[in-house]
Design a protein around this motif. Structure first.
Motif, PDB file in Angstrom:
ATOM      1  N   PRO A   1       0.813  -1.225   0.000  1.00 52.20           N
ATOM      2  CA  PRO A   1       0.000   0.000   0.000  1.00 52.20           C
ATOM      3  C   PRO A   1       0.847   1.277   0.000  1.00 52.20           C
ATOM      4  O   PRO A   1       0.552   2.229  -0.722  1.00 52.20           O
ATOM      5  CB  PRO A   1      -0.834  -0.109   1.280  1.00 52.20           C
ATOM      6  CG  PRO A   1      -0.918  -1.581   1.540  1.00 52.20           C
ATOM      7  CD  PRO A   1       0.421  -2.121   1.092  1.00 52.20           C
TER       8      PRO A   1
ATOM      9  N   SER B   1       2.607   1.605  -3.482  1.00 50.31           N
ATOM     10  CA  SER B   1       1.693   2.037  -4.545  1.00 50.31           C
ATOM     11  C   SER B   1       1.339   3.508  -4.382  1.00 50.31           C
ATOM     12  O   SER B   1       1.227   4.234  -5.373  1.00 50.31           O
ATOM     13  CB  SER B   1       0.448   1.161  -4.581  1.00 50.31           C
ATOM     14  OG  SER B   1      -0.262   1.223  -3.363  1.00 50.31           O
ATOM     15  N   SER B   2       1.168   3.977  -3.164  1.00 54.25           N
ATOM     16  CA  SER B   2       0.920   5.404  -2.935  1.00 54.25           C
ATOM     17  C   SER B   2       2.110   6.242  -3.363  1.00 54.25           C
ATOM     18  O   SER B   2       1.954   7.309  -3.963  1.00 54.25           O
ATOM     19  CB  SER B   2       0.633   5.663  -1.449  1.00 54.25           C
ATOM     20  OG  SER B   2      -0.561   5.049  -1.076  1.00 54.25           O
TER      21      SER B   2
END
Length: 56
Positions: free
Chosen positions: A13, A16-17
């Motif tokens: 997460p 990907s951010s």
């Protein structure tokens, strides 16, 4: 690790951010500061930028 495999300790997460953020900053920089630069130049430069960020 084979090419294309992700490290086991990768926080997906967050990664990907971060990837989204890099793309967003590059796009805004292009639109604001270099609007006459061809989009193809920006697209060609982006993978190299992402690789450098990933190595740090």
């Amino acid at each position: 690790m084979d090419s294309g495999d992700l490290p086991a300790d990768l926080d997906v997460p967050t990664a990907s951010s971060a990837l989204f953020g890099v793309g967003l900053v590059v796009a805004v920089d292009w639109l604001v500061f270099q609007p006459d630069r061809p989009i193809s130049d920006v697209q060609e430069a982006l993978p190299g930028i992402v690789r450098r960020v990933a190595q740090t």
